[in-house]
Design a protein around this motif. Structure first.
Motif, PDB file in Angstrom:
ATOM      1  N   LEU A 339       0.817  -1.218   0.000  1.00 31.46           N
ATOM      2  CA  LEU A 339       0.000   0.000   0.000  1.00 31.46           C
ATOM      3  C   LEU A 339       0.849   1.266   0.000  1.00 31.46           C
ATOM      4  O   LEU A 339       0.480   2.270  -0.607  1.00 31.46           O
ATOM      5  CB  LEU A 339      -0.950   0.013   1.200  1.00 31.46           C
ATOM      6  N   GLY A 340       1.984   1.225   0.686  1.00 32.76           N
ATOM      7  CA  GLY A 340       2.855   2.394   0.707  1.00 32.76           C
ATOM      8  C   GLY A 340       3.358   2.751  -0.673  1.00 32.76           C
ATOM      9  O   GLY A 340       3.361   3.930  -1.061  1.00 32.76           O
ATOM     10  N   MET A 341       3.773   1.754  -1.444  1.00 38.36           N
ATOM     11  CA  MET A 341       4.262   1.989  -2.811  1.00 38.36           C
ATOM     12  C   MET A 341       3.144   2.548  -3.685  1.00 38.36           C
ATOM     13  O   MET A 341       3.359   3.483  -4.470  1.00 38.36           O
ATOM     14  CB  MET A 341       4.792   0.670  -3.401  1.00 38.36           C
ATOM     15  N   ILE A 342       1.958   1.964  -3.563  1.00 41.08           N
ATOM     16  CA  ILE A 342       0.822   2.407  -4.381  1.00 41.08           C
ATOM     17  C   ILE A 342       0.419   3.836  -4.017  1.00 41.08           C
ATOM     18  O   ILE A 342       0.138   4.662  -4.887  1.00 41.08           O
ATOM     19  CB  ILE A 342      -0.354   1.440  -4.210  1.00 41.08           C
ATOM     20  N   ALA A 343       0.402   4.135  -2.713  1.00 36.39           N
ATOM     21  CA  ALA A 343       0.036   5.479  -2.266  1.00 36.39           C
ATOM     22  C   ALA A 343       1.011   6.516  -2.804  1.00 36.39           C
ATOM     23  O   ALA A 343       0.611   7.596  -3.266  1.00 36.39           O
ATOM     24  CB  ALA A 343      -0.010   5.533  -0.743  1.00 36.39           C
ATOM     25  N   ARG A 344       2.317   6.212  -2.771  1.00 37.16           N
ATOM     26  CA  ARG A 344       3.315   7.153  -3.282  1.00 37.16           C
ATOM     27  C   ARG A 344       3.169   7.346  -4.783  1.00 37.16           C
ATOM     28  O   ARG A 344       3.319   8.467  -5.282  1.00 37.16           O
ATOM     29  CB  ARG A 344       4.723   6.653  -2.938  1.00 37.16           C
ATOM     30  N   ARG A 345       2.871   6.285  -5.496  1.00 39.40           N
ATOM     31  CA  ARG A 345       2.722   6.389  -6.946  1.00 39.40           C
ATOM     32  C   ARG A 345       1.607   7.361  -7.334  1.00 39.40           C
ATOM     33  O   ARG A 345       1.746   8.141  -8.273  1.00 39.40           O
ATOM     34  CB  ARG A 345       2.430   5.003  -7.532  1.00 39.40           C
ATOM     35  N   TYR A 346       0.516   7.304  -6.597  1.00 43.06           N
ATOM     36  CA  TYR A 346      -0.638   8.140  -6.940  1.00 43.06           C
ATOM     37  C   TYR A 346      -0.710   9.414  -6.084  1.00 43.06           C
ATOM     38  O   TYR A 346      -1.700  10.147  -6.138  1.00 43.06           O
ATOM     39  CB  TYR A 346      -1.927   7.342  -6.779  1.00 43.06           C
ATOM     40  N   ARG A 365      -3.494  -8.328  -1.959  1.00 41.16           N
ATOM     41  CA  ARG A 365      -3.108  -9.521  -2.726  1.00 41.16           C
ATOM     42  C   ARG A 365      -2.911  -9.165  -4.190  1.00 41.16           C
ATOM     43  O   ARG A 365      -3.717  -8.422  -4.781  1.00 41.16           O
ATOM     44  CB  ARG A 365      -4.188 -10.602  -2.606  1.00 41.16           C
ATOM     45  N   ALA A 366      -1.860  -9.673  -4.763  1.00 38.85           N
ATOM     46  CA  ALA A 366      -1.592  -9.462  -6.187  1.00 38.85           C
ATOM     47  C   ALA A 366      -2.759  -9.997  -7.014  1.00 38.85           C
ATOM     48  O   ALA A 366      -3.336 -11.043  -6.702  1.00 38.85           O
ATOM     49  CB  ALA A 366      -0.297 -10.155  -6.591  1.00 38.85           C
ATOM     50  N   GLY A 367      -3.104  -9.236  -8.061  1.00 43.98           N
ATOM     51  CA  GLY A 367      -4.199  -9.629  -8.931  1.00 43.98           C
ATOM     52  C   GLY A 367      -5.517  -8.974  -8.584  1.00 43.98           C
ATOM     53  O   GLY A 367      -6.416  -8.902  -9.428  1.00 43.98           O
ATOM     54  N   LYS A 368      -5.653  -8.504  -7.348  1.00 42.97           N
ATOM     55  CA  LYS A 368      -6.869  -7.805  -6.944  1.00 42.97           C
ATOM     56  C   LYS A 368      -6.801  -6.343  -7.408  1.00 42.97           C
ATOM     57  O   LYS A 368      -5.752  -5.851  -7.818  1.00 42.97           O
ATOM     58  CB  LYS A 368      -7.035  -7.858  -5.428  1.00 42.97           C
ATOM     59  N   HIS A 369      -7.940  -5.662  -7.340  1.00 45.90           N
ATOM     60  CA  HIS A 369      -8.003  -4.258  -7.779  1.00 45.90           C
ATOM     61  C   HIS A 369      -8.313  -3.335  -6.601  1.00 45.90           C
ATOM     62  O   HIS A 369      -9.026  -3.709  -5.668  1.00 45.90           O
ATOM     63  CB  HIS A 369      -9.061  -4.075  -8.864  1.00 45.90           C
ATOM     64  N   LEU A 370      -7.780  -2.144  -6.679  1.00 46.57           N
ATOM     65  CA  LEU A 370      -8.042  -1.101  -5.689  1.00 46.57           C
ATOM     66  C   LEU A 370      -8.562   0.146  -6.388  1.00 46.57           C
ATOM     67  O   LEU A 370      -8.128   0.476  -7.494  1.00 46.57           O
ATOM     68  CB  LEU A 370      -6.754  -0.727  -4.941  1.00 46.57           C
ATOM     69  N   LEU A 371      -9.491   0.826  -5.723  1.00 45.07           N
ATOM     70  CA  LEU A 371      -9.900   2.153  -6.174  1.00 45.07           C
ATOM     71  C   LEU A 371      -8.956   3.165  -5.541  1.00 45.07           C
ATOM     72  O   LEU A 371      -8.720   3.134  -4.329  1.00 45.07           O
ATOM     73  CB  LEU A 371     -11.338   2.460  -5.761  1.00 45.07           C
ATOM     74  N   ILE A 372      -8.410   4.055  -6.350  1.00 45.24           N
ATOM     75  CA  ILE A 372      -7.435   5.034  -5.858  1.00 45.24           C
ATOM     76  C   ILE A 372      -8.056   6.425  -5.877  1.00 45.24           C
ATOM     77  O   ILE A 372      -8.476   6.916  -6.926  1.00 45.24           O
ATOM     78  CB  ILE A 372      -6.157   5.032  -6.723  1.00 45.24           C
ATOM     79  N   PRO A 373      -8.144   7.084  -4.692  1.00 42.02           N
ATOM     80  CA  PRO A 373      -8.745   8.428  -4.621  1.00 42.02           C
ATOM     81  C   PRO A 373      -7.819   9.509  -5.161  1.00 42.02           C
ATOM     82  O   PRO A 373      -7.000  10.069  -4.448  1.00 42.02           O
ATOM     83  CB  PRO A 373      -8.997   8.618  -3.126  1.00 42.02           C
TER      84      PRO A 373
END
Length: 393
Positions: A339-346, A365-373
């Motif tokens: 989550l930290g990597m994803i948060a920094r990316r966006y 989990r890899a393969g799942k999807h997240l909604l990014i605000p």
């Protein structure tokens, strides 16, 4: 120990924990405080007549002034500064325009002296986005702890201390409570708003123990507080006697500038601007508590909309499908990501991603999807952290 003594709403530079100390339960401030009369000065009577003729908000506010006039060297000092800077008087009038009617209505509804509606001029220069070095925020300059005590949520999405609607209700409620504690001695109430009830209460008890007067002018208080109260009184004196001092008061129709609309669920500000035919900048000016490009997922689900656009907004919002209220990015989790990597990316935060996706913890989990605000028209990453506090001449 009294819980109420913890509720020390700090103003200007006096914002530290020592000023939130409790008063002893067996001591009654109201028994020691001086009672203030509420005789209306001649200037206020004149203002009532002016309002009847003009239906102007400033004249209406002046007609609510109720703190007896006082002559003091500290008031004169502050008055001279204001008179030497007429552009500042004009500036705070302009800044107050969107908020003035609502503040007046709250002050009047709670039975407060009209002078207290000018307190944001002293606290923040009527900047709703003001944020001080002492971490006080908004028109009324709540510190974080007191804001929470008064129900002003503070999170990644939203800071209720900057919410014009919520913070005005909180501040006027606090001032009303202070007025009750100090038997409607509004100078002591104002001093407590600035320095904290503990500071003022201890000074009152010291004077009482030494058979000294316990009114504001007789107390030993911090220098900032000694100037803070005269600053407001000087400003009120100028407004009440503007013609005498050669100051021009702007004409402002006494009517709402915005409508508070319950939108029911989260909404992107860019979409709200489209629905109301306004701009994101305009909406942020009325809703400075929104730190991102969205209203908070968990509320408050309230948006202030310019009064002339309110009906259009409500009509368009009712026709908008719920799934079009927010437009976020959909991210597929890759192996090795957290989550930290994803948060920094966006350029967002872990807590925001977790809240939107209803995650109980940081496990993904890899393969799942997240909604990014991520907003379409995103506000700055730290939009209101400048030290824009203007509490003194």
């Amino acid at each position: 120990m009294l819980l109420i003594a913890l509720l020390s709403l700090q103003g200007c530079s006096l914002k530290n924990s020592k000023q939130a100390e409790n008063l002893e339960q067996n001591e009654s401030i109201s028994e020691l405080a001086r009672k203030s009369g509420l005789d209306l000065p001649e200037s206020t009577i004149r203002a009532k007549k002016n309002f009847a003729q003009t239906n102007d908000s400033w004249q209406y506010l002046i007609s609510l002034f109720a703190i007896p006039p006082v002559d003091d060297a500290l008031i004169e000092k502050q008055l001279k500064w204001y008179l030497a800077h007429p552009e500042y008087i004009a500036t705070i009038q302009t800044r107050a325009e969107p908020y003035l009617y609502h503040i007046i209505k709250q002050v009047e509804a709670k039975g407060l002296p009209g002078e207290l509606a000018l307190l944001p001029a002293v606290e923040s220069g009527f900047k709703a986005h003001a944020y001080s070095r002492a971490k006080a925020a908004g028109l009324w300059q709540f510190i974080p702890s007191t804001g929470r005590l008064y129900g002003l949520d503070q999170n990644w999405w939203y800071d209720g201390r900057r919410d014009v609607y919520a913070s005005t209700d909180a501040a006027t409620s606090y001032l009303k409570k202070l007025g009750g504690i100090f038997d409607n001695d509004w100078l002591l109430a104002l001093a407590s708003y600035n320095a904290g009830m503990g500071t003022v209460g201890r000074s009152i008890k010291r004077n009482a123990a030494n058979n000294k007067a316990t009114d504001f002018w007789s107390l030993k208080l911090p220098r900032e507080t000694r100037n803070y109260v005269p600053r407001l009184l000087a400003l009120a004196k100028i407004f009440a006697n503007a013609e005498h001092y050669g100051i021009s008061l702007k004409s402002q129709p006494h009517k709402p500038a915005f409508a508070a609309i319950n939108i029911g669920s989260q909404l992107e500000l860019a979409k709200a601007a489209q629905l109301s035919n306004t701009t994101v900048k305009q909406l942020l000016h009325l809703n400075p508590g929104l730190s991102r490009g969205y209203t908070p997922p968990q509320g408050p689900h309230r948006l202030l909309i310019p009064i002339d656009s309110a009906e259009l907004f409500k009509k368009n919002l009712a026709a908008l499908p719920v799934d079009q209220r927010v437009q976020w990015k959909r991210h597929k989790i890759k192996a090795g990501e957290n989550l930290g990597m994803i948060a920094r990316r966006y350029k967002t935060q872990i807590v925001a991603i977790r809240e939107v996706n209803h995650l109980a913890n940081n496990n993904i989990r890899a393969g799942k999807h997240l909604l990014i605000p991520v907003a379409t028209n995103q506000t700055p990453e730290k939009p209101f952290t400048q030290a824009s506090h203007e509490c003194s001449p």
